[in-house]
Design a protein around this motif. Structure first.
Motif, PDB file in Angstrom:
ATOM      1  N   LEU A 197     -37.922  -9.345 -10.908  1.00  0.00           N
ATOM      2  CA  LEU A 197     -38.805  -8.232 -11.220  1.00  0.00           C
ATOM      3  C   LEU A 197     -38.635  -7.119 -10.196  1.00  0.00           C
ATOM      4  N   THR A 198     -38.295  -5.936 -10.676  1.00  0.00           N
ATOM      5  CA  THR A 198     -38.185  -4.758  -9.819  1.00  0.00           C
ATOM      6  C   THR A 198     -38.968  -3.620 -10.460  1.00  0.00           C
ATOM      7  N   PHE A 199     -39.249  -2.608  -9.639  1.00  0.00           N
ATOM      8  CA  PHE A 199     -40.008  -1.459 -10.130  1.00  0.00           C
ATOM      9  C   PHE A 199     -39.327  -0.178  -9.666  1.00  0.00           C
ATOM     10  N   SER A 200     -39.489   0.878 -10.446  1.00  0.00           N
ATOM     11  CA  SER A 200     -38.825   2.135 -10.138  1.00  0.00           C
ATOM     12  C   SER A 200     -39.579   3.301 -10.775  1.00  0.00           C
ATOM     13  N   THR A 201     -39.389   4.485 -10.222  1.00  0.00           N
ATOM     14  CA  THR A 201     -39.904   5.710 -10.845  1.00  0.00           C
ATOM     15  C   THR A 201     -38.813   6.435 -11.628  1.00  0.00           C
ATOM     16  N   ASP A 202     -37.603   5.888 -11.620  1.00  0.00           N
ATOM     17  CA  ASP A 202     -36.448   6.534 -12.247  1.00  0.00           C
ATOM     18  C   ASP A 202     -36.133   5.871 -13.585  1.00  0.00           C
ATOM     19  N   MET A 203     -36.310   6.609 -14.665  1.00  0.00           N
ATOM     20  CA  MET A 203     -36.063   6.068 -16.001  1.00  0.00           C
ATOM     21  C   MET A 203     -34.618   5.598 -16.173  1.00  0.00           C
ATOM     22  N   ALA A 204     -33.710   6.155 -15.401  1.00  0.00           N
ATOM     23  CA  ALA A 204     -32.303   5.756 -15.512  1.00  0.00           C
ATOM     24  C   ALA A 204     -32.098   4.285 -15.179  1.00  0.00           C
ATOM     25  N   ASP A 205     -33.065   3.686 -14.474  1.00  0.00           N
ATOM     26  CA  ASP A 205     -32.929   2.279 -14.082  1.00  0.00           C
ATOM     27  C   ASP A 205     -33.148   1.307 -15.236  1.00  0.00           C
ATOM     28  N   VAL A 206     -33.463   1.831 -16.429  1.00  0.00           N
ATOM     29  CA  VAL A 206     -33.558   0.936 -17.592  1.00  0.00           C
ATOM     30  C   VAL A 206     -32.166   0.580 -18.104  1.00  0.00           C
ATOM     31  N   ALA A 207     -31.150   1.244 -17.605  1.00  0.00           N
ATOM     32  CA  ALA A 207     -29.778   0.981 -18.057  1.00  0.00           C
ATOM     33  C   ALA A 207     -29.448  -0.496 -17.915  1.00  0.00           C
ATOM     34  N   GLY A 208     -28.876  -1.050 -18.958  1.00  0.00           N
ATOM     35  CA  GLY A 208     -28.508  -2.464 -18.947  1.00  0.00           C
ATOM     36  C   GLY A 208     -29.522  -3.338 -19.648  1.00  0.00           C
ATOM     37  N   ALA A 209     -30.752  -2.856 -19.798  1.00  0.00           N
ATOM     38  CA  ALA A 209     -31.757  -3.608 -20.553  1.00  0.00           C
ATOM     39  C   ALA A 209     -31.506  -3.415 -22.044  1.00  0.00           C
ATOM     40  N   SER A 210     -31.804  -4.426 -22.826  1.00  0.00           N
ATOM     41  CA  SER A 210     -31.604  -4.326 -24.270  1.00  0.00           C
ATOM     42  C   SER A 210     -32.920  -4.211 -25.031  1.00  0.00           C
ATOM     43  N   VAL A 211     -34.022  -4.587 -24.386  1.00  0.00           N
ATOM     44  CA  VAL A 211     -35.342  -4.473 -24.988  1.00  0.00           C
ATOM     45  C   VAL A 211     -36.205  -3.641 -24.050  1.00  0.00           C
ATOM     46  N   HIS A 212     -36.840  -2.613 -24.605  1.00  0.00           N
ATOM     47  CA  HIS A 212     -37.622  -1.675 -23.784  1.00  0.00           C
ATOM     48  C   HIS A 212     -39.056  -1.609 -24.315  1.00  0.00           C
ATOM     49  N   PHE A 213     -39.994  -2.138 -23.558  1.00  0.00           N
ATOM     50  CA  PHE A 213     -41.394  -2.150 -23.975  1.00  0.00           C
ATOM     51  C   PHE A 213     -42.089  -0.870 -23.518  1.00  0.00           C
ATOM     52  N   VAL A 214     -42.752  -0.198 -24.434  1.00  0.00           N
ATOM     53  CA  VAL A 214     -43.538   0.996 -24.113  1.00  0.00           C
ATOM     54  C   VAL A 214     -44.994   0.567 -24.004  1.00  0.00           C
ATOM     55  N   ALA A 215     -45.527   0.625 -22.795  1.00  0.00           N
ATOM     56  CA  ALA A 215     -46.865   0.087 -22.518  1.00  0.00           C
ATOM     57  C   ALA A 215     -47.742   1.122 -21.815  1.00  0.00           C
ATOM     58  N   VAL A 216     -47.609   2.372 -22.203  1.00  0.00           N
ATOM     59  CA  VAL A 216     -48.384   3.436 -21.559  1.00  0.00           C
ATOM     60  C   VAL A 216     -49.751   3.561 -22.221  1.00  0.00           C
ATOM     61  N   GLY A 217     -50.642   4.292 -21.564  1.00  0.00           N
ATOM     62  CA  GLY A 217     -51.996   4.446 -22.055  1.00  0.00           C
ATOM     63  C   GLY A 217     -52.110   5.404 -23.229  1.00  0.00           C
ATOM     64  N   THR A 218     -53.143   5.200 -24.036  1.00  0.00           N
ATOM     65  CA  THR A 218     -53.472   6.124 -25.127  1.00  0.00           C
ATOM     66  C   THR A 218     -54.964   6.450 -25.021  1.00  0.00           C
TER      67      THR A 218
END
Length: 438
Positions: free
Chosen positions: A64-85
């Motif tokens: 588990l790692t964390f980042s503020t850079d969206m470019a770090d999603v590279a290499g992932a195949s599933v991307h969960f969008v879990a932002v507030g509404t």
């Protein structure tokens, strides 16, 4: 699998840590640098039982790692969008700007065959709109909707061992099969434990979450409406709930009369549901939710009215000990908290409010500096003219009435959650007042 989680608030942080616990390689993305810095060292930015241990273990493992850079999603195949509404300012509608921004940000970095998975609670029709945008982007990515059903205080368990899984998948049969297969790989452990799975369309998946919240809110407001009747007839709403709850068609859960519901989900979700129904020309179908909301808000004022009566209609300068600030126990969440609302209203009437909560004092102090807080229960009770219990933490519901009676100035208590034993408190010399109880 390698997955990304966009948005590391309450939902996203729990989901990211839980996915890592299940063995996946996870990167969490958020624009809040301070929050990411805390998460990156395994520190939870909010109170949720079990999450700190899960974070520390997952970060230490390297999964588990964390980042503020969206470019770090590279290499992932599933991307969960879990932002507030959140509720849109000046409207009952949901603010979808964070969801839209997350998807737009992802489209700059996803690859063909990647699956974007919505977890945020959104108005019906949102997924279809986002799916069209993703298709138009030419990235080759596609969309599924996988609503969350977390209970604050039990979120880790609810993520790792959910009571059901729902996949909203594309209309195209091949894309639907691929989305189902990818999500089932993510949730392989839960599925192996025979967790019920419903695979459906986008609209149904979106409606599952908001309709569940609407139903729960309705059930709570129903018993609170019965409490209003009980208060003028001498009936006991707690015994009423026990009796009707024995009917297997009804059940006892969520039939707890009191000061009502709050938090970051139920209030704003039923309002957004109402707004969306009106937008699609079916406002009459959920018009009852406006009364559900109104009943809920009335209960807060009812507690304030009872407090004023208990203070002989002269609250000014009287010390009121408010027990609880979070909207529910096992949380530090004060969003739309009935407890905070009651404390602020009493302070506005001139009462000297002193409030306590095991976890929510710091959040409350930032939002409501006009209130006085203390983390020492004995000091909060000392000399109080009135005690008002509004969040049913165990340390308050199991408090010894004899001990408490020796500390206060006047033995008067308002049980805003109907969680105290009236007989025990009255036997200790207290004037006890519940909601919908004689």
């Amino acid at each position: 699998m390698r997955v990304s989680v966009i948005g590391c608030g309450y939902l996203g942080a729990v989901h990211a840590a839980s996915m890592a616990e299940l063995g996946h390689e996870v990167v969490g993305i958020d624009v809040d640098a301070a929050k990411i810095a805390r998460l990156a060292v395994g520190e939870a930015p909010f109170f949720e039982p079990g999450l700190p241990e899960l974070l520390r273990s997952a970060v230490a493992s390297g999964r588990l790692t964390f980042s503020t850079d969206m470019a770090d999603v590279a290499g992932a195949s599933v991307h969960f969008v879990a932002v507030g509404t959140p509720q849109l300012r000046g409207s009952f509608s949901a603010d979808l700007s964070y969801v839209d921004a997350a998807v737009e940000g992802l489209l700059e970095h996803v690859s063909a065959g990647d699956l974007i998975v919505g977890k945020s609670t959104v108005p019906v029709g949102t997924a279809e709109r986002l799916a069209a945008r993703i298709a138009d982007s030419g990235t080759g990515a596609f969309l599924a909707w996988n609503p969350e059903f977390l209970r604050e205080g039990f979120a880790v368990k609810d993520t790792i061992s959910p009571d059901r899984l729902v996949y909203g998948v594309p209309v195209d049969a091949e894309a639907a099969a691929t989305a189902e297969a990818m999500l089932s790989e993510v949730y392989a452990q839960a599925l192996a434990a025979e967790t019920p799975l419903i695979v459906t369309d986008y609209a149904t998946a979106e409606l599952v979450k908001v309709s569940a919240n609407a139903f729960l809110a309705t059930k709570i407001s129903f018993i609170n409406a019965m409490a209003e009747i009980a208060e003028v007839t001498g009936a006991d709403v707690t015994q009423l709930a026990d009796a009707i709850g024995l009917d297997v068609r009804i059940g006892r859960r969520f039939l707890g009369a009191g000061v009502g519901f709050g938090g970051g989900c139920l209030p704003k979700d039923i309002r957004a549901f109402t707004a969306r129904a009106e937008e699609i020309g079916r406002g009459e179908s959920v018009a009852f939710l406006k009364e559900v909301d109104a009943i809920n808000l009335r209960r807060r004022q009812r507690v304030v009215d009872l407090a004023v009566d208990a203070l002989d209609r002269e609250p000014h300068g009287k010390k009121v000990a408010v027990l609880g600030l979070a909207f529910k126990p096992f949380s530090d969440d004060i969003r739309d908290s009935p407890a905070i609302d009651v404390a602020v209203r009493l302070r506005g009437l001139g009462a000297d409010v002193v409030a306590i909560d095991p976890e929510a004092i710091e959040n409350s102090r930032r939002m409501h500096p006009q209130l006085e807080f203390d983390d020492d229960l004995e000091a909060v009770l000392s000399g109080a003219d009135l005690v008002v219990l509004v969040t049913e933490w165990n340390e308050y519901r199991h408090m010894d009435p004899v001990w408490a009676g020796e500390l206060v100035g006047t033995r008067k208590v308002i049980d805003g959650r109907n969680c105290l034993d009236p007989k025990a408190w009255r036997a200790a010399g207290w004037t006890y007042q519940g909601l919908g109880r004689p």
